[in-house]
Structure formats: structure tokens, C-alpha cells
Design a protein around this motif. Structure first.
Motif, PDB file in Angstrom:
ATOM      1  N   HIS A 140       0.773  -1.328  -0.100  1.00 27.29           N
ATOM      2  CA  HIS A 140       0.020  -0.119  -0.026  1.00 27.29           C
ATOM      3  C   HIS A 140       0.952   1.222   0.044  1.00 27.29           C
ATOM      4  CE1 HIS A 140      -3.461  -2.688   1.044  1.00 27.29           C
ATOM      5  NE2 HIS A 140      -2.770  -3.211   1.787  1.00 27.29           N
ATOM      6  N   SER A 141       0.329   2.401  -0.404  1.00 29.68           N
ATOM      7  CA  SER A 141       0.971   3.654  -0.387  1.00 29.68           C
ATOM      8  C   SER A 141       1.038   4.093   1.062  1.00 29.68           C
ATOM      9  CB  SER A 141       0.248   4.835  -1.188  1.00 29.68           C
ATOM     10  OG  SER A 141      -0.957   4.796  -0.777  1.00 29.68           O
ATOM     11  N   ALA A 142       1.776   5.232   1.206  1.00 28.85           N
ATOM     12  CA  ALA A 142       2.303   5.463   2.566  1.00 28.85           C
ATOM     13  C   ALA A 142       1.151   6.172   3.293  1.00 28.85           C
ATOM     14  CB  ALA A 142       3.438   6.609   2.284  1.00 28.85           C
ATOM     15  N   LEU A 143       0.260   6.709   3.005  1.00 25.77           N
ATOM     16  CA  LEU A 143      -0.848   7.369   3.772  1.00 25.77           C
ATOM     17  C   LEU A 143      -1.887   6.285   4.242  1.00 25.77           C
ATOM     18  CD1 LEU A 143      -1.593   9.971   4.969  1.00 25.77           C
ATOM     19  CD2 LEU A 143      -3.337  10.310   2.931  1.00 25.77           C
ATOM     20  N   THR A 145      -0.987   2.985   4.571  1.00 28.66           N
ATOM     21  CA  THR A 145      -0.152   2.263   5.607  1.00 28.66           C
ATOM     22  C   THR A 145       0.013   2.856   7.197  1.00 28.66           C
ATOM     23  OG1 THR A 145       0.946   1.260   3.588  1.00 28.66           O
ATOM     24  CG2 THR A 145       2.021   1.220   5.820  1.00 28.66           C
ATOM     25  N   PHE A 146       0.143   4.140   7.046  1.00 31.48           N
ATOM     26  CA  PHE A 146       0.303   4.904   8.131  1.00 31.48           C
ATOM     27  C   PHE A 146      -1.047   4.870   9.012  1.00 31.48           C
ATOM     28  CE2 PHE A 146      -0.421   8.830  10.511  1.00 31.48           C
ATOM     29  CZ  PHE A 146       0.674   8.921  11.312  1.00 31.48           C
ATOM     30  N   ASP A 212      11.357  -1.607   0.667  1.00 32.91           N
ATOM     31  CA  ASP A 212       9.853  -1.829   1.176  1.00 32.91           C
ATOM     32  C   ASP A 212      10.007  -2.377   2.866  1.00 32.91           C
ATOM     33  OD1 ASP A 212       8.873  -2.196  -1.262  1.00 32.91           O
ATOM     34  OD2 ASP A 212       9.420  -4.344  -1.555  1.00 32.91           O
ATOM     35  N   ARG A 215      10.619   1.114   4.866  1.00 32.67           N
ATOM     36  CA  ARG A 215       9.350   1.906   4.512  1.00 32.67           C
ATOM     37  C   ARG A 215       8.281   1.363   5.624  1.00 32.67           C
ATOM     38  NH1 ARG A 215       5.157   1.084   1.400  1.00 32.67           N
ATOM     39  NH2 ARG A 215       3.802   3.004   0.933  1.00 32.67           N
ATOM     40  N   PHE A 216       8.131   0.079   5.423  1.00 28.79           N
ATOM     41  CA  PHE A 216       7.154  -0.430   6.361  1.00 28.79           C
ATOM     42  C   PHE A 216       7.245  -0.155   7.714  1.00 28.79           C
ATOM     43  CE2 PHE A 216       6.400  -4.027   9.296  1.00 28.79           C
ATOM     44  CZ  PHE A 216       5.031  -3.998   9.409  1.00 28.79           C
ATOM     45  N   LEU A 219       6.802   3.384   8.904  1.00 23.62           N
ATOM     46  CA  LEU A 219       5.541   4.007   8.937  1.00 23.62           C
ATOM     47  C   LEU A 219       4.692   3.321   9.968  1.00 23.62           C
ATOM     48  CD1 LEU A 219       4.544   3.809   5.012  1.00 23.62           C
ATOM     49  CD2 LEU A 219       4.616   5.996   6.645  1.00 23.62           C
TER      50      LEU A 219
END
Length: 246
Positions: A140-143, A145-146, A212, A215-216, A219
Motif C-alpha cells: 500500500h502507499s504511505a498514507l 499504511t500509516f 520495502d 518503509r514499512f 510507517l
């Protein structure tokens, strides 16, 4: 609040050993999920498989909560309360968070490597299952996921708040299973359990990359802290103290 103060006062060595133990123990959830994915994929329908893997996800949390070891996402709520009350400082909270988080991550990474090395060799995990388990957490994209991580932190904060008021092992197990099954079923990003899932995917498959994973983890960690601190610790502290002063 007394429990949070007690954890903040624990020696660093004890926190580190307890955090390492929790990071290792929580890996049993992803391990059993991988075994089930290897055995049941293509046999069970997707809704059934997702529901059962969500329930199995709770196993590691049951081990951690009932053994009393230190899990980072519990302390995004409990350890914040003494700070809000003025009984501890931000530096005390930073020490606790830093030690527990780092040792949770190291323990989870060690467990993940063990799964990748021994699971397929023992014949209980299909190599393709590692990427399949990790992919929903990094796709998923950042937002989104956050915000999903905020929900996971919120649920874990509620769990840590409620479990302190529940008596009896069976009641505590039922509470842990109920809350963490929701997290597992929804593939909500939990920084510590998800660390095991995504790091195993990184080690086992080229489909999961280092960016990946980084980033995961970033977030998920920030989202979990926001969910547990703002939506549980601050709000619960506010209404409890308001009730005391009325």
C-alpha cells in the motif's frame, strides 16, 4: 499508572532481556501463519484462510502478554501515563521505548532468519509463503499504511489498558485473542510482529526489497506510537483525571 511507573524504573539490562524475549516469542504467530499458508493455500477459500490466519496471528501475542515480557506497542500507552502525570520524565520514557523497541526488533529479526533457514528445510513452510505473508504489509502507499498502523497502535493501546483490569488467565487470553485477531485479519501494520513477517520476506524472496522493509517499519512504528499514545493514553488519562477532579 503504577504499572507504567514500575516499567520505567526497571534496569536497562532487564528491559533488554525481556524485550529480546518478546521479540522472539511474537514470531510464533507468523510461523504458524506461514505453516497454514503452505498447507491450506489452494485448498481453503480465501475468506476462510484469511480468518484462520488472523486468529493464528494472535498466538505470539498470547505468549508475550501472559509471560509478562516487554512489547513496545504496550508501552506506547502504559509507559506514557506516568509521564503525563508528572511522575516520570520524557528521558525515562525515551530510555524504555528505545531499549524495548530495539531488542524487540533484534529478537524478531533473529526469529525470522530461523524461519527462513529451517522452515523449508524441515518441510513445514513453502518458500513462496514468505512473500505471500509479507506482501499485504508493503503493497500500500504511505498514507493508507500509516493510518492502518494508527489503528493497530490504537487497538494495542486498548489491549494494554484493558488487560490490566482483567483477572484470570482465560479471560486475559480471550481478550488478547479477540483484539489481535482483528489486527491479523485486517493486515494492520504492527511494528513488532510485522517486523518478523516482512524481514522474513526480505530474506527469503526478491519480491520484498530493503526499501520495502525500511518503509514499512518506519510507517508502522510511527503509526503505532500515534495510535497508542494519542488515541488511548492521552484520552484515557484525560477522562480519568477529569473524573478525579470533579
Amino acid at each position: 499508572m503504577a504499572l507504567g511507573r514500575e516499567e520505567l524504573d526497571r534496569p536497562t539490562r532487564g528491559l533488554a532481556l525481556s524485550g529480546l524475549s518478546a521479540g522472539l516469542d511474537i514470531g510464533f504467530g507468523p510461523l504458524f501463519m506461514l505453516v497454514l499458508l503452505s498447507v491450506a493455500a489452494g485448498v481453503w477459500g480465501e475468506p476462510t484462510l484469511r480468518l484462520v490466519t488472523g486468529a493464528i496471528y494472535s498466538v505470539g501475542f498470547v505468549f508475550v502478554v501472559l509471560s509478562g515480557t516487554e512489547l513496545f506497542t504496550e508501552h506506547t500507552t502504559l509507559a506514557v501515563l506516568p509521564v503525563l502525570n508528572g511522575d516520570a520524565g520524557v528521558a525515562d520514557l525515551g530510555r524504555l521505548w528505545g531499549v524495548v523497541y530495539a531488542t524487540n526488533i533484534v529478537g524478531g529479526m533473529a526469529f525470522a532468519v530461523g524461519m527462513v533457514v529451517f522452515g523449508p528445510a524441515y518441510g513445514i513452510i513453502e518458500p513462496s509463503a514468505f512473500a505471500r505473508l509479507a506482501r499485504p504489509l508493503v503493497s500500500h502507499s504511505a498514507l493508507p499504511t500509516f493510518f492502518a498502523a494508527v489503528l493497530a497502535g490504537w487497538l494495542m493501546g486498548l489491549l494494554s489498558w484493558m488487560v490490566t483490569s482483567v483477572e484470570g488467565s482465560m479471560a486475559r487470553i480471550a481478550l488478547v485473542v479477540a483484539v489481535t485477531t482483528i489486527i491479523g485479519f485486517g493486515h494492520l501494520p504492527h511494528s513488532i510482529a510485522g517486523n518478523v513477517e516482512v524481514f522474513a520476506g526480505l530474506v527469503a524472496s526478491s519480491a520484498i526489497t530493503v526499501p520495502d522493509y525500511v518503509r514499512f517499519l518506519g510507517l508502522a512504528t510511527v503509526g503505532n506510537v500515534v495510535g497508542g499514545t494519542i488515541f488511548v493514553a492521552l484520552l484515557k488519562y484525560g477522562y480519568v483525571t477529569s473524573g478525579l477532579t470533579e
